[in-house]
Write a protein that holds these residues in place. Structure first.
Motif, short mmCIF file in Angstrom:
data_model
loop_
_atom_site.label_atom_id
_atom_site.label_comp_id
_atom_site.label_asym_id
_atom_site.label_seq_id
_atom_site.Cartn_x
_atom_site.Cartn_y
_atom_site.Cartn_z
N CYS A 162 2.41 -14.64 -10.10
CA CYS A 162 1.44 -12.95 -10.71
C CYS A 162 2.17 -11.87 -10.18
O CYS A 162 3.43 -12.53 -9.20
CB CYS A 162 -0.08 -13.73 -9.77
N ASN A 163 1.99 -11.05 -11.30
CA ASN A 163 2.92 -9.57 -10.50
C ASN A 163 2.61 -8.73 -9.33
O ASN A 163 0.36 -9.34 -9.00
CB ASN A 163 2.72 -8.70 -11.78
N ILE A 164 3.07 -8.81 -8.33
CA ILE A 164 1.99 -8.39 -7.30
C ILE A 164 2.36 -6.48 -7.02
O ILE A 164 2.04 -5.71 -7.13
CB ILE A 164 2.68 -8.97 -5.93
N CYS A 165 3.34 -6.50 -6.91
CA CYS A 165 4.16 -4.88 -7.17
C CYS A 165 5.60 -4.51 -8.16
O CYS A 165 6.49 -3.84 -8.22
CB CYS A 165 4.83 -4.80 -5.43
N LYS A 174 6.92 12.18 -6.83
CA LYS A 174 6.40 11.72 -8.13
C LYS A 174 6.55 10.07 -8.74
O LYS A 174 5.75 9.36 -8.94
CB LYS A 174 7.01 12.49 -9.61
N VAL A 175 7.30 9.33 -7.87
CA VAL A 175 6.99 7.77 -7.51
C VAL A 175 6.57 7.38 -6.67
O VAL A 175 6.68 8.12 -5.05
CB VAL A 175 8.77 7.41 -7.45
N ARG A 176 5.96 6.99 -6.43
CA ARG A 176 5.36 5.65 -4.98
C ARG A 176 5.50 4.36 -5.24
O ARG A 176 5.00 3.73 -5.07
CB ARG A 176 3.88 6.05 -5.16
N GLU A 177 6.91 4.09 -4.98
CA GLU A 177 7.30 3.09 -4.39
C GLU A 177 8.83 2.33 -4.51
O GLU A 177 9.48 4.16 -3.85
CB GLU A 177 6.43 2.20 -5.88
N VAL A 178 9.19 1.37 -3.77
CA VAL A 178 10.73 1.07 -3.64
C VAL A 178 11.46 1.63 -5.37
O VAL A 178 11.73 0.74 -5.80
CB VAL A 178 10.76 -0.13 -2.79
N CYS A 179 12.67 2.27 -4.88
CA CYS A 179 13.34 2.49 -6.41
C CYS A 179 15.12 2.57 -5.33
O CYS A 179 15.44 2.72 -4.39
CB CYS A 179 13.14 4.22 -6.72
N GLY A 200 1.14 -1.02 -0.14
CA GLY A 200 -0.32 0.25 0.14
C GLY A 200 0.99 1.42 -0.05
O GLY A 200 0.45 2.26 0.54
N LEU A 201 2.38 0.94 0.19
CA LEU A 201 2.97 2.36 -0.29
C LEU A 201 2.70 3.39 -1.81
O LEU A 201 2.16 2.60 -1.89
CB LEU A 201 4.78 1.68 -0.67
N GLU A 202 2.33 4.47 -1.17
CA GLU A 202 2.19 5.62 -1.69
C GLU A 202 3.29 7.07 -1.48
O GLU A 202 3.11 8.33 -2.43
CB GLU A 202 1.16 6.20 -1.40
N LYS A 203 4.12 6.48 -1.12
CA LYS A 203 5.65 7.22 -1.13
C LYS A 203 7.02 7.59 -1.67
O LYS A 203 6.79 6.15 -2.07
CB LYS A 203 5.78 8.14 0.08
N PRO A 204 7.38 8.10 -1.74
CA PRO A 204 9.33 7.65 -2.08
C PRO A 204 9.51 6.62 -1.80
O PRO A 204 9.69 7.04 0.07
CB PRO A 204 9.83 8.16 -3.24
N VAL A 255 1.62 2.88 -10.50
CA VAL A 255 0.92 3.76 -10.10
C VAL A 255 -0.58 3.36 -9.32
O VAL A 255 -0.83 1.63 -9.66
CB VAL A 255 -0.70 3.78 -11.36
N PRO A 256 -0.10 3.53 -8.38
CA PRO A 256 -1.43 2.96 -7.43
C PRO A 256 -2.67 2.92 -7.63
O PRO A 256 -3.17 3.65 -8.33
CB PRO A 256 -0.87 4.26 -6.21
N HIS A 257 -3.40 1.82 -7.61
CA HIS A 257 -4.56 1.04 -7.33
C HIS A 257 -5.12 1.93 -7.20
O HIS A 257 -4.89 2.18 -4.96
CB HIS A 257 -5.02 -0.20 -7.35
N PRO A 258 -6.51 2.85 -7.46
CA PRO A 258 -7.54 3.24 -6.49
C PRO A 258 -7.97 2.97 -5.38
O PRO A 258 -8.05 4.24 -4.01
CB PRO A 258 -8.19 3.83 -7.70
N ASP A 259 -8.27 1.75 -5.14
CA ASP A 259 -8.61 1.33 -3.35
C ASP A 259 -7.31 0.51 -2.92
O ASP A 259 -8.39 0.39 -2.02
CB ASP A 259 -9.49 -0.05 -4.52
N ARG A 260 -5.87 1.31 -2.90
CA ARG A 260 -5.39 0.35 -2.65
C ARG A 260 -5.48 1.37 -1.19
O ARG A 260 -5.78 2.30 -1.00
CB ARG A 260 -4.21 1.36 -3.37
#
Length: 294
Positions: A286-289, A98-103, A62-66, A151-156
C-alpha cells in the motif's frame, strides 16, 4: 538568499557509515526544530543519500514542510565542485515551501526522496527517480511539476516522529547460478524481513525450486519477504510468469515499483511502529507517502 542556521552533528561521518542511529539523529533534529523554520536542508554524502531520504519520508509522519537532501560529487573545497549550486538550489526550494515532502535536490533536479536511486558514482547527474517524474527542474527558474507534488491530506495530524529500532533486515540479490541453500541458515525466527531483488517483474531461477522451500520456512518463522525488481524502471507483478508464481504462493509480497532503498526504510518504519506481521504484509503493498504506485 534566505536566512539560515546550521546544526552540525558530532562526529561528521562518511555516508557509508550512516545507519539507523544517524537516521534517528537527523529525524530528531528536524522534529525538535520544526516550528522554528520554513524548511530544512540536509547535507549528506551521496553513497547512502537515497536510503536516508527514504527513511526520513517514513520517519516524519504528517510532514508539511520541505526536507531537502543534497550533497556533491566533488568536495566543496575543490574548484570544480558541484556542491555550491546544489546547496543554493536546495536552500531556495526549502525556503519557498512549495514541496511538502522529503526530496533529493541534485544537479538541477528535485526528486521525491523515497523514489530516488543513486545512478552514477562519477557524473554530476548522480540521482534519478526512474518510476516517478521530477518534482522540479532548476534552470534559469525553478519550475515545479505541480501534478507530481505530494498533496497533504486535509485531515493530516501534526508532525509525528517515528524513530526506528535496530532490526535484523536483509537484502538478497538474485543472480544466475545463485545457490539459495547458502541463505537457508539466516531464515530463522530472529530475522524480521528480507527484500529479494529479482529479475524483471519478480522472476527467480527455478534451480530445482530450491528457493521456495526456504521462503516457506521463513514464512513459517514469521519473516516478511518483499519482492523488488533489479530493473530501474517497471514494477513487480508476481504470477505474470511461471518463474514468479511460486513466490506469492509461499507468502512473498510484491514491492510493486518501490526501490530497494524505499522497501528497506518502509520495513524499518512499519516494524518500529508496532504493527502486527499480517498488517505489515498488507501495508508493504500500500502507498503510505508516495513510495509506490498502487
Amino acid at each position: 538568499m534566505p536566512l539560515w542556521d546550521i546544526i552540525e552533528f558530532d562526529v561528521l561521518l562518511d555516508s557509508s557509515n550512516v545507519g539507523v542511529a544517524e537516521w534517528n539523529q537527523i529525524g530528531r533534529a528536524i522534529f525538535d526544530n520544526y516550528k522554528n523554520y520554513d524548511g530544512f536542508v540536509v547535507l549528506h554524502g551521496t553513497d547512502t543519500m537515497a536510503y536516508s531520504a527514504s527513511a526520513m519520508s517514513f520517519m516524519l509522519q504528517g510532514l508539511e514542510k520541505p526536507v531537502v537532501f543534497t550533497g556533491s560529487q566533488i568536495p566543496l573545497c575543490e574548484i570544480r565542485s558541484d556542491g555550491l549550486q546544489n546547496i543554493f538550489n536546495s536552500v531556495c526550494i526549502a525556503a519557498e515551501g512549495k514541496v511538502r515532502e522529503v526530496c533529493i535536490c541534485f544537479s538541477g533536479q528535485l526528486l521525491r526522496g523515497n523514489r530516488s536511486v543513486k545512478l552514477s558514482s562519477d557524473q554530476f547527474v548522480a540521482f534519478e527517480s526512474p518510476n516517478y517524474p521530477h518534482l522540479a527542474d532548476a534552470g534559469i527558474r525553478i519550475q515545479y511539476n505541480e501534478a507530481a507534488l505530494e498533496v497533504p491530506h486535509p485531515d493530516r495530524a501534526e508532525l509525528r516522529l517515528v524513530e526506528f529500532r535496530e532490526l535484523p533486515i536483509g537484502v538478497i540479490k538474485v543472480f544466475p547460478g545463485i545457490q539459495f541453500s547458502l541463505f537457508e541458515g539466516i531464515m530463522t525466527e530472529s530475522l524480521k524481513a528480507v527484500v529479494l531483488e529479482t529479475f524483471g517483474s519478480g522472476n527467480i531461477p527455478a534451480s530445482g525450486n530450491s528457493l521456495l522451500p526456504i521462503i516457506k520456512k521463513a514464512y513459517e518463522h514469521g519473516v516478511i519477504l518483499t519482492v523488488c525488481s533489479q530493473c530501474l524502471q517497471g514494477r513487480v507483478s508476481l504470477g505474470t510468469y511461471e518463474t514468479s508464481r511460486g513466490l506469492s504462493e509461499v507468502g512473498a509480497v510484491s514491492g510493486a515499483d518501490m526501490t530497494t532503498e524505499a522497501a528497506v526504510a518502509k520495513l524499518y518504519y512499519l516494524f518500529s511502529s508496532g504493527y502486527s506481521k499480517e498488517k505489515i504484509k498488507e501495508l508493504m503493498s500500500c502507498n503510505i507517502c508516495g513510495e509506490l504506485t498502487e
